[in-house]
Design a protein around this motif. Structure first.
Motif, PDB file in Angstrom:
ATOM      1  N   LYS A  94      70.902   8.591  65.978  1.00  0.00           N
ATOM      2  CA  LYS A  94      70.880   9.617  64.923  1.00  0.00           C
ATOM      3  C   LYS A  94      70.042  10.836  65.308  1.00  0.00           C
ATOM      4  N   LEU A  95      69.205  10.696  66.332  1.00  0.00           N
ATOM      5  CA  LEU A  95      68.432  11.849  66.812  1.00  0.00           C
ATOM      6  C   LEU A  95      69.235  12.678  67.811  1.00  0.00           C
ATOM      7  N   GLN A  96      70.265  12.087  68.400  1.00  0.00           N
ATOM      8  CA  GLN A  96      71.042  12.789  69.421  1.00  0.00           C
ATOM      9  C   GLN A  96      71.836  13.932  68.799  1.00  0.00           C
ATOM     10  N   PRO A  97      71.726  15.132  69.373  1.00  0.00           N
ATOM     11  CA  PRO A  97      72.462  16.271  68.819  1.00  0.00           C
ATOM     12  C   PRO A  97      73.938  16.240  69.199  1.00  0.00           C
ATOM     13  N   ARG A  98      74.744  16.984  68.432  1.00  0.00           N
ATOM     14  CA  ARG A  98      76.126  17.246  68.852  1.00  0.00           C
ATOM     15  C   ARG A  98      76.027  18.102  70.101  1.00  0.00           C
ATOM     16  N   ARG A  99      76.952  17.919  71.027  1.00  0.00           N
ATOM     17  CA  ARG A  99      76.969  18.725  72.251  1.00  0.00           C
ATOM     18  C   ARG A  99      78.299  19.455  72.328  1.00  0.00           C
ATOM     19  N   LEU A 100      78.234  20.785  72.389  1.00  0.00           N
ATOM     20  CA  LEU A 100      79.440  21.612  72.411  1.00  0.00           C
ATOM     21  C   LEU A 100      79.349  22.622  73.548  1.00  0.00           C
ATOM     22  N   ARG A 101      80.472  23.312  73.802  1.00  0.00           N
ATOM     23  CA  ARG A 101      80.500  24.368  74.814  1.00  0.00           C
ATOM     24  C   ARG A 101      81.173  25.597  74.206  1.00  0.00           C
ATOM     25  N   THR A 102      80.567  26.773  74.423  1.00  0.00           N
ATOM     26  CA  THR A 102      81.133  28.003  73.874  1.00  0.00           C
ATOM     27  C   THR A 102      82.379  28.406  74.651  1.00  0.00           C
ATOM     28  N   THR A 103      83.096  29.390  74.108  1.00  0.00           N
ATOM     29  CA  THR A 103      84.287  29.930  74.756  1.00  0.00           C
ATOM     30  C   THR A 103      83.965  30.395  76.172  1.00  0.00           C
ATOM     31  N   GLU A 104      82.774  30.960  76.362  1.00  0.00           N
ATOM     32  CA  GLU A 104      82.379  31.478  77.681  1.00  0.00           C
ATOM     33  C   GLU A 104      81.635  30.436  78.525  1.00  0.00           C
ATOM     34  N   GLY A 105      81.599  29.174  78.069  1.00  0.00           N
ATOM     35  CA  GLY A 105      81.082  28.092  78.909  1.00  0.00           C
ATOM     36  C   GLY A 105      79.609  27.750  78.769  1.00  0.00           C
ATOM     37  N   TRP A 106      78.923  28.255  77.749  1.00  0.00           N
ATOM     38  CA  TRP A 106      77.504  27.937  77.545  1.00  0.00           C
ATOM     39  C   TRP A 106      77.377  26.602  76.809  1.00  0.00           C
ATOM     40  N   LEU A 147      73.582  22.681  71.691  1.00  0.00           N
ATOM     41  CA  LEU A 147      73.161  21.433  71.057  1.00  0.00           C
ATOM     42  C   LEU A 147      72.919  21.712  69.580  1.00  0.00           C
ATOM     43  N   ILE A 148      73.414  20.801  68.718  1.00  0.00           N
ATOM     44  CA  ILE A 148      73.311  21.001  67.271  1.00  0.00           C
ATOM     45  C   ILE A 148      72.704  19.755  66.625  1.00  0.00           C
ATOM     46  N   GLY A 149      71.569  19.929  65.933  1.00  0.00           N
ATOM     47  CA  GLY A 149      70.903  18.809  65.266  1.00  0.00           C
ATOM     48  C   GLY A 149      71.747  18.252  64.122  1.00  0.00           C
ATOM     49  N   ARG A 150      71.629  16.932  63.875  1.00  0.00           N
ATOM     50  CA  ARG A 150      72.424  16.273  62.835  1.00  0.00           C
ATOM     51  C   ARG A 150      71.629  15.964  61.570  1.00  0.00           C
ATOM     52  N   THR A 151      70.299  15.779  61.684  1.00  0.00           N
ATOM     53  CA  THR A 151      69.451  15.414  60.547  1.00  0.00           C
ATOM     54  C   THR A 151      68.136  16.192  60.675  1.00  0.00           C
ATOM     55  N   SER A 152      67.284  16.118  59.668  1.00  0.00           N
ATOM     56  CA  SER A 152      65.974  16.778  59.767  1.00  0.00           C
ATOM     57  C   SER A 152      65.197  16.251  60.968  1.00  0.00           C
ATOM     58  N   GLU A 153      65.203  14.916  61.141  1.00  0.00           N
ATOM     59  CA  GLU A 153      64.498  14.318  62.284  1.00  0.00           C
ATOM     60  C   GLU A 153      65.160  14.739  63.591  1.00  0.00           C
ATOM     61  N   GLY A 154      66.483  14.801  63.577  1.00  0.00           N
ATOM     62  CA  GLY A 154      67.226  15.238  64.767  1.00  0.00           C
ATOM     63  C   GLY A 154      66.925  16.690  65.109  1.00  0.00           C
ATOM     64  N   ASN A 155      66.776  17.539  64.064  1.00  0.00           N
ATOM     65  CA  ASN A 155      66.395  18.937  64.293  1.00  0.00           C
ATOM     66  C   ASN A 155      65.040  19.010  64.975  1.00  0.00           C
ATOM     67  N   ASP A 156      64.081  18.211  64.491  1.00  0.00           N
ATOM     68  CA  ASP A 156      62.746  18.177  65.107  1.00  0.00           C
ATOM     69  C   ASP A 156      62.843  17.779  66.580  1.00  0.00           C
ATOM     70  N   TYR A 157      63.583  16.707  66.835  1.00  0.00           N
ATOM     71  CA  TYR A 157      63.713  16.205  68.207  1.00  0.00           C
ATOM     72  C   TYR A 157      64.350  17.272  69.101  1.00  0.00           C
ATOM     73  N   LEU A 158      65.423  17.891  68.612  1.00  0.00           N
ATOM     74  CA  LEU A 158      66.121  18.924  69.383  1.00  0.00           C
ATOM     75  C   LEU A 158      65.195  20.101  69.671  1.00  0.00           C
ATOM     76  N   THR A 159      64.559  20.621  68.625  1.00  0.00           N
ATOM     77  CA  THR A 159      63.750  21.836  68.764  1.00  0.00           C
ATOM     78  C   THR A 159      62.476  21.608  69.569  1.00  0.00           C
ATOM     79  N   HIS A 160      61.778  20.501  69.299  1.00  0.00           N
ATOM     80  CA  HIS A 160      60.452  20.328  69.895  1.00  0.00           C
ATOM     81  C   HIS A 160      60.418  19.412  71.109  1.00  0.00           C
ATOM     82  N   ARG A 161      61.523  18.732  71.427  1.00  0.00           N
ATOM     83  CA  ARG A 161      61.560  17.858  72.607  1.00  0.00           C
ATOM     84  C   ARG A 161      62.608  18.292  73.625  1.00  0.00           C
TER      85      ARG A 161
END
Length: 145
Positions: A23-35, A38-52
């Protein structure tokens, strides 16, 4: 002793990073131009994504004035900068993964991750942001691959 007072496994006590729960693992996507994004799924996931997970030079996005996912655009090494189109695409995703999803156009703030910090004692998902820019976008669901 509190409920959470079980002894820690030795590997974690030694400072090794444990694989986070799904549940901490973010969604992983790629933009049209290939970048990579990562997108957080929960408040805890947002913390993990942003600060780790996010690196200081990555771009960090969040819809202004509503709850929503933290979104990180990976920059990689070097001087490469995402185009205005890519920044707007990622901002539209941040708007989609927020409570402003059904709004017409919404403001989305973005900045480098190094200007985002967690307030002392702040609850999960809370972030203090400096030096942000804002872009008005229509919430848009990312294309499914």
């Amino acid at each position: 002793r509190g409920r959470n007072a079980e002894p820690r496994p030795a590997a974690v006590a030694a400072g090794e990073e444990r694989a986070p729960s799904a549940k901490l693992q973010p969604r992983r996507l790629r933009t049209t131009e290939g970048w990579d994004v990562l997108i957080g799924r929960t408040s805890e996931g947002n913390d993990y994504l942003t600060h780790r997970l996010a690196r200081p030079e990555d771009y960090w996005f969040h819809v202004s004035g509503a709850s929503g996912s933290h979104v990180v655009l990976r920059r990689g090494k070097g001087k490469n900068e995402p185009s205005k189109r890519t920044l707007e695409e990622v901002a539209a995703w941040a708007a989609f993964y927020s409570q402003a999803r059904t709004a017409g156009k919404v403001p989305v703030s973005f900045t480098r991750k190094k200007y985002v910090r967690k307030p002392r004692g702040g609850k999960a998902g809370l972030a203090l942001v400096e030096r942000e820019k804002s872009v008005m976008v229509k919430p848009r669901e990312p294309e499914r691959e």
